[in-house]
Design a protein around this motif. Structure first.
Motif, mmCIF file in Angstrom:
data_model
loop_
_atom_site.group_PDB
_atom_site.id
_atom_site.type_symbol
_atom_site.label_atom_id
_atom_site.label_comp_id
_atom_site.label_asym_id
_atom_site.label_seq_id
_atom_site.Cartn_x
_atom_site.Cartn_y
_atom_site.Cartn_z
ATOM 1 N N UNK A 1 29.649 61.054 -14.967
ATOM 2 C CA UNK A 1 30.910 61.154 -14.545
ATOM 3 C C UNK A 1 31.293 62.581 -14.027
ATOM 4 N N UNK A 2 30.884 63.569 -14.823
ATOM 5 C CA UNK A 2 30.913 64.771 -14.407
ATOM 6 C C UNK A 2 30.452 65.185 -13.050
ATOM 7 N N UNK A 3 29.233 64.717 -12.786
ATOM 8 C CA UNK A 3 28.669 64.970 -11.416
ATOM 9 C C UNK A 3 29.706 64.276 -10.478
ATOM 10 N N UNK A 4 30.069 63.259 -10.647
ATOM 11 C CA UNK A 4 30.994 62.499 -9.743
ATOM 12 C C UNK A 4 32.306 63.247 -9.313
ATOM 13 N N UNK A 5 32.591 63.720 -10.540
ATOM 14 C CA UNK A 5 34.121 64.560 -10.443
ATOM 15 C C UNK A 5 33.647 65.993 -9.887
ATOM 16 N N UNK B 1 34.619 69.186 -4.562
ATOM 17 C CA UNK B 1 34.285 69.835 -3.462
ATOM 18 C C UNK B 1 34.623 69.267 -2.380
ATOM 19 N N UNK B 2 34.719 67.858 -2.220
ATOM 20 C CA UNK B 2 35.149 67.484 -0.683
ATOM 21 C C UNK B 2 36.281 67.505 -0.848
ATOM 22 N N UNK B 3 37.266 67.451 -1.811
ATOM 23 C CA UNK B 3 38.617 67.734 -1.572
ATOM 24 C C UNK B 3 38.970 69.214 -1.401
ATOM 25 N N UNK C 1 27.033 73.301 -13.977
ATOM 26 C CA UNK C 1 28.292 73.336 -14.735
ATOM 27 C C UNK C 1 28.355 72.282 -15.603
ATOM 28 N N UNK C 2 27.839 70.917 -15.092
ATOM 29 C CA UNK C 2 28.136 69.781 -16.212
ATOM 30 C C UNK C 2 27.354 69.977 -17.444
ATOM 31 N N UNK D 1 21.692 70.915 -1.565
ATOM 32 C CA UNK D 1 20.790 71.571 -2.738
ATOM 33 C C UNK D 1 21.364 72.381 -3.558
ATOM 34 N N UNK D 2 22.039 73.193 -2.964
ATOM 35 C CA UNK D 2 22.617 74.357 -3.875
ATOM 36 C C UNK D 2 24.074 73.930 -4.558
ATOM 37 N N UNK D 3 24.810 73.068 -3.772
ATOM 38 C CA UNK D 3 25.788 72.378 -4.480
ATOM 39 C C UNK D 3 25.438 71.536 -5.572
ATOM 40 N N UNK D 4 24.374 70.724 -5.428
ATOM 41 C CA UNK D 4 23.787 69.986 -6.594
ATOM 42 C C UNK D 4 23.379 70.791 -7.677
ATOM 43 N N UNK D 5 22.669 71.618 -7.583
ATOM 44 C CA UNK D 5 22.243 72.523 -8.644
ATOM 45 C C UNK D 5 23.352 73.199 -9.445
#
Length: 108
Positions: free
Chosen positions: A47-51, A56-58, A32-33, A23-27
């Protein structure tokens, strides 16, 4: 011994003591986007959210690989730098349940 403690400290530092909930990462990603000027519910925002999520996963994957490397190096540094040979001397008798008796082991 100091080297092992140093390597363990590096591994701990690479772990990162703080964790971010989904939830914190999503917020954070949403902020940011939107900060970049993308409007929610648009293709550019998606697209921004997906990037942001892929980055973050990388980052997580790189951090885990760095920890694995540090632990591997620590394990290798704990290995003897030379071959150790041991000889056992003494008397022992085998009772069928194991060997019993007096013996001395010398390693060099």
């Amino acid at each position: 011994m100091i080297r092992i403690i140093g390597i363990a400290a590096v591994a701990l530092a690479l772990c990162g003591c703080s964790t971010t909930t989904p939830a914190e990462r999503l917020a954070s990603n949403q902020a940011s986007c939107q900060g970049y000027g993308f409007k929610p519910n648009t293709d550019a925002y998606s697209t921004c959210m997906m990037q942001m999520d892929l980055e973050a996963k990388s980052d997580d994957q790189r951090r885990r690989a760095a920890i694995a490397d540090a632990l591997s190096n620590m394990g290798q540094s704990m290995q003897p730098s030379r071959r150790v040979t041991c000889n056992t001397f003494g008397s022992a008798r085998n009772t069928g349940y194991g060997a019993f008796g007096n013996s001395t082991t010398t390693c060099y």
